[in-house]
Motif scaffolding. Structure first.
Motif, PDB file in Angstrom:
ATOM      1  N   ASN A 101      58.484  14.504  29.031  1.00  0.00           N
ATOM      2  CA  ASN A 101      59.257  15.227  30.031  1.00  0.00           C
ATOM      3  C   ASN A 101      60.724  14.806  29.991  1.00  0.00           C
ATOM      4  O   ASN A 101      61.046  13.674  29.611  1.00  0.00           O
ATOM      5  N   LEU A 102      61.604  15.717  30.403  1.00  0.00           N
ATOM      6  CA  LEU A 102      63.011  15.370  30.588  1.00  0.00           C
ATOM      7  C   LEU A 102      63.114  14.557  31.870  1.00  0.00           C
ATOM      8  O   LEU A 102      62.661  15.011  32.927  1.00  0.00           O
TER       9      LEU A 102
ATOM     10  N   ASP B   6      68.796  12.667  28.879  1.00  0.00           N
ATOM     11  CA  ASP B   6      67.908  13.706  28.341  1.00  0.00           C
ATOM     12  C   ASP B   6      68.540  15.089  28.514  1.00  0.00           C
ATOM     13  O   ASP B   6      68.540  15.912  27.595  1.00  0.00           O
ATOM     14  N   TYR B   7      69.080  15.336  29.704  1.00  0.00           N
ATOM     15  CA  TYR B   7      69.695  16.632  29.980  1.00  0.00           C
ATOM     16  C   TYR B   7      70.985  16.817  29.179  1.00  0.00           C
ATOM     17  O   TYR B   7      71.286  17.911  28.724  1.00  0.00           O
TER      18      TYR B   7
ATOM     19  N   LEU C  58      69.929  17.761  25.723  1.00  0.00           N
ATOM     20  CA  LEU C  58      69.526  19.161  25.728  1.00  0.00           C
ATOM     21  C   LEU C  58      70.752  20.070  25.711  1.00  0.00           C
ATOM     22  O   LEU C  58      70.798  21.050  24.964  1.00  0.00           O
TER      23      LEU C  58
ATOM     24  N   SER D 201      65.075  22.340  37.589  1.00  0.00           N
ATOM     25  CA  SER D 201      63.833  21.615  37.336  1.00  0.00           C
ATOM     26  C   SER D 201      63.203  21.138  38.635  1.00  0.00           C
ATOM     27  O   SER D 201      61.989  21.103  38.760  1.00  0.00           O
TER      28      SER D 201
END
Length: 194
Positions: A113-114, A119-120, A123, A167
């Motif tokens: 999972n992010l 992480d974002y 992305l 999210s």
């Protein structure tokens, strides 16, 4: 639903990519029960994926597979690194046909999972990089119409903020795969989307 991919069928497909499977099994997605075949070999773990026709497009399954392979080659040749490595068959193609169904193979990527801002941001970098790749149908000799400086920290921060809001609002919604150990891979790219 019974698994439509026998060990014999999986072995025949993987051998076309120069690999011999030691173990294999299917992995479900939220959309399809036997979406991906995970294959373990002496050299690593791979994903064997059947290609299904997009019924919203008027072209045939084979034409859609050829178009997808052309777009993947464009990404590979452009140095796009935010996708799993696609394997080539012994004949040099990115896919093979078995019993009328196209199949392709990629390296297996253990998904997760992010969770963090990083992480974002990653992305955001992947999406920005994807959108800066010129289409094979455009004149790529001239300057890029995208000003790369537009993707600076403020744009990424804005993206992260919006993505987190989205999210949070979608928690509990079926996104991704049932099994977070499954592959996170490049989706088939439809013609004209690059």
């Amino acid at each position: 639903m019974a698994n439509p991919y026998s060990k014999h069928r999986i072995r025949k497909i993987t051998r076309r990519f120069g690999l011999r499977p030691l173990r294999s099994g299917t992995v479900a997605s939220f959309y399809k029960e036997n979406a991906i075949i995970q294959v373990q070999t002496k050299t690593g773990t791979y994903a064997v994926k059947p290609f299904f026709r997009n019924t919203l497009l008027r072209s045939s399954t084979l034409n859609q597979m050829k178009s997808t392979a052309d777009n993947i080659e464009l990404l590979i040749n452009s140095g796009f690194s935010y996708m799993p490595k696609w394997l080539t068959t012994r004949s040099g193609k990115l896919w093979t046909l078995h019993h009328g169904r196209p199949f392709y193979m990629t390296e297996w990527i253990k998904g997760r999972n992010l969770e963090t801002t990083e992480d974002y941001e990653e992305l955001g970098r992947a999406l920005a990089t994807l959108h800066m790749i010129p289409s094979g149908h455009l004149d790529t000799k001239g300057p890029s119409p995208v000003n790369k400086s537009n993707y600076g920290k403020s744009k990424i921060a804005s993206f992260v903020h919006e993505w987190k809001k989205l999210s949070i609002s979608m928690r509990g919604t079926a996104i991704g795969t049932k099994n977070t150990e499954s592959t996170v891979s490049a989706l088939p790219i439809k013609p004209g989307l690059i």
